[in-house]
Design a protein around this motif. Structure first.
Motif, short mmCIF file in Angstrom:
data_model
loop_
_atom_site.label_atom_id
_atom_site.label_comp_id
_atom_site.label_asym_id
_atom_site.label_seq_id
_atom_site.Cartn_x
_atom_site.Cartn_y
_atom_site.Cartn_z
N MET A 114 -14.84 -0.63 -6.32
CA MET A 114 -14.61 0.48 -6.98
C MET A 114 -13.01 0.97 -7.16
O MET A 114 -12.69 0.97 -5.97
CB MET A 114 -15.51 1.71 -7.06
N ARG A 115 -12.56 1.22 -8.23
CA ARG A 115 -11.21 1.64 -8.34
C ARG A 115 -11.06 3.00 -9.13
O ARG A 115 -12.06 2.73 -10.22
CB ARG A 115 -10.11 0.61 -8.78
N ARG A 333 -21.20 10.81 -0.18
CA ARG A 333 -20.18 9.86 0.46
C ARG A 333 -19.67 8.87 -0.62
O ARG A 333 -20.30 8.52 -1.76
CB ARG A 333 -20.81 8.99 1.37
N ARG A 334 -18.44 8.58 -0.74
CA ARG A 334 -17.84 7.61 -1.36
C ARG A 334 -18.43 6.30 -1.16
O ARG A 334 -18.67 6.00 -0.27
CB ARG A 334 -16.19 7.46 -1.01
N ARG A 335 -18.93 5.55 -2.31
CA ARG A 335 -19.26 4.10 -2.23
C ARG A 335 -18.62 3.27 -1.38
O ARG A 335 -17.15 3.37 -1.60
CB ARG A 335 -19.78 3.68 -3.60
N SER A 336 -19.26 2.35 -0.78
CA SER A 336 -18.51 1.30 -0.04
C SER A 336 -17.72 0.58 -0.98
O SER A 336 -18.25 -0.03 -2.10
CB SER A 336 -19.40 0.17 0.46
N GLY A 337 -16.24 0.17 -0.81
CA GLY A 337 -15.47 -0.83 -1.61
C GLY A 337 -14.67 0.11 -2.70
O GLY A 337 -14.12 -0.53 -3.49
N TYR A 338 -14.65 1.50 -2.57
CA TYR A 338 -13.90 2.28 -3.51
C TYR A 338 -12.41 2.15 -3.25
O TYR A 338 -12.26 2.04 -2.01
CB TYR A 338 -14.43 3.60 -3.50
N ARG A 339 -11.75 1.95 -4.01
CA ARG A 339 -10.13 2.30 -3.80
C ARG A 339 -9.63 2.86 -4.85
O ARG A 339 -9.85 2.72 -6.21
CB ARG A 339 -9.71 0.69 -3.91
N SER A 340 -8.90 3.58 -4.57
CA SER A 340 -8.16 4.71 -5.43
C SER A 340 -6.72 4.32 -5.76
O SER A 340 -5.83 4.28 -4.93
CB SER A 340 -8.01 6.07 -4.93
N LYS A 341 -6.24 4.02 -7.06
CA LYS A 341 -5.01 3.72 -7.14
C LYS A 341 -4.00 4.94 -6.98
O LYS A 341 -2.94 4.77 -6.73
CB LYS A 341 -4.67 3.03 -8.70
N ARG A 342 -4.65 6.13 -7.31
CA ARG A 342 -3.94 7.42 -7.26
C ARG A 342 -3.57 7.80 -5.80
O ARG A 342 -2.38 7.98 -5.47
CB ARG A 342 -4.59 8.62 -7.97
N ARG A 345 -5.71 4.97 -0.99
CA ARG A 345 -6.73 4.78 0.02
C ARG A 345 -7.33 3.35 0.16
O ARG A 345 -7.54 2.86 -1.02
CB ARG A 345 -7.72 5.76 0.17
N SER A 346 -7.42 2.74 1.33
CA SER A 346 -7.94 1.54 1.37
C SER A 346 -9.48 1.67 1.31
O SER A 346 -10.07 2.87 1.64
CB SER A 346 -7.73 0.65 2.64
N ARG A 347 -10.13 0.55 1.03
CA ARG A 347 -11.52 0.62 1.49
C ARG A 347 -12.02 1.25 2.83
O ARG A 347 -12.88 2.14 2.90
CB ARG A 347 -12.31 -0.69 1.32
#
Length: 365
Positions: A114-115, A333-342, A345-347
């Motif tokens: 997820m990004r 909770r944030r879902r596993s695999g989430y990555r934010s370009k802004r 943060r890493s997974r």
């Protein structure tokens, strides 16, 4: 696109004859209506069938009110489908988009991440479908070649409503596009009667089993004019259940097609199944927002809400957006695999943050 009717389609601004008529009206409530001499042969040929006029032998019959056709003109289309108005005169705001992408180009082999990405954008002013209707009434029919017909549009308008000039222009053009005439008159309706046509009053229901919630939402006033209403309500309830709503909501009376769920004081998801073109996530204090009129609730800066249009994959987009908004409020909770370009943060960092929130006693799933 070919022009549907032979008369002038619409006005770019409120015409001078309407401005003069407005200046002569003392009251607050304005009725958009006009009368017209119509050739009997045109009625018999079906030229006014779309506004409820028909010929029955020698008599001209008015049936209505009728919903203006979307293909009558751009203002009628906006009345039917809503209007997304880009406001370059408003300050830009930051918007975030969330999406899933395959890892290393192969989601089946390497999984999905997820990004999200954010950027400054112009705000949009969202007008949902207005539901204006036109009612014809025969004022004079002496059996000759012409009859006199009055065309009246509802709902009536109030000078004190938000963006009165714009809403007046919209109403005038809906009438003009469909009948070839337009105008304004003082209204005899009381203010209470006017308010009742635009104010969306909500019923609040506690959460329960899916069957209990669906039964409460359907109530006794089942909107029989909405195809598969119960099916759609049940689908939404099952979707909302995954995010543990604190309450369900439904519009009362003539607004029974509005329903949704509340997840926080400043997070409510709702839609209007009568039109069924979008779901709205509202980020305002609900006690305050629920008191606003139906026409005013979404006629606002879209920094206060997100609109998920019912195109392919809208359920996934709604689920992802709702998940993120709950995470921002510490309710998910944030879902596993989430990555934010802004945020960059890493997974693993995202998962660690979610674990810390869960340990702090906040709800996780």
């Amino acid at each position: 696109m070919a022009k549907r009717f032979p008369w002038k389609s619409n006005y770019r601004q409120i015409p001078s004859f309407v401005q003069i008529a407005l200046s002569e009206i003392d009251g607050d409530l304005i009725a958009v209506s006009a009368s017209k001499k119509i050739n009997r042969r045109e009625v018999e040929a079906g030229q006014y069938a779309h506004v409820g006029l028909s010929a029955d032998g020698s008599a001209i019959i008015a049936n209505g009110p009728t919903q203006p056709h979307a293909d009558a003109g751009k203002w009628s289309a906006r009345n039917a489908y809503g209007w997304d108005r880009k406001r370059e005169d408003w300050p830009m705001v930051q918007k975030t988009w969330t999406f899933e992408s395959p890892n290393f180009g192969d989601g089946a082999r390497n999984g999905w991440t997820m990004r999200s990405w954010s950027k400054d954008v112009y705000q949009h002013q969202i007008f949902e479908p207005q539901g204006m209707t036109i009612e014809a009434s025969v004022l004079e029919d002496k059996g000759g070649e012409q009859v006199v017909v009055k065309f009246a549009l509802t709902p009536i308008l109030s000078r004190g409503m938000a963006e009165f000039d714009l809403m007046l222009l919209w109403a005038l053009n809906v009438l003009q596009e469909n009948t070839g005439v337009t105008g304004v008159f003082a209204s005899d309706a009381t203010r209470e009667e006017y308010i009742s046509t635009i104010t969306l009053d909500w019923q609040i229901f506690p959460p329960g089993t899916a069957d209990e919630v669906v039964l409460r939402l359907l109530g006794t006033a089942h909107p029989t004019n909405i195809p598969d209403f119960e099916k759609h309500v049940r689908e939404r309830v099952l979707l909302f259940e995954n995010f543990e709503p604190k309450a369900y909501i439904r519009g009362q009376g003539g607004f029974g097609s509005y329903f949704g769920a509340q997840f926080a004081d400043d997070l409510v998801v709702f839609e209007n199944l009568k039109y069924g073109n979008a779901v709205y996530l509202l980020y305002q204090n609900w006690d305050e927002a629920s008191q606003r009129s139906r026409l005013d609730l979404l006629r606002d800066q879209d920094a206060h809400f997100d609109r998920v249009v019912h195109t392919d994959g809208w359920q996934d987009r709604l689920t992802s957006l709702l998940h993120d908004k709950l995470f921002e409020r510490g309710l998910r909770r944030r879902r596993s695999g989430y990555r934010s370009k802004r945020r960059g943060r890493s997974r693993e960092e995202s998962d660690d943050r979610g674990d810390r929130q869960a340990n702090d006693g906040e709800r996780g799933r």
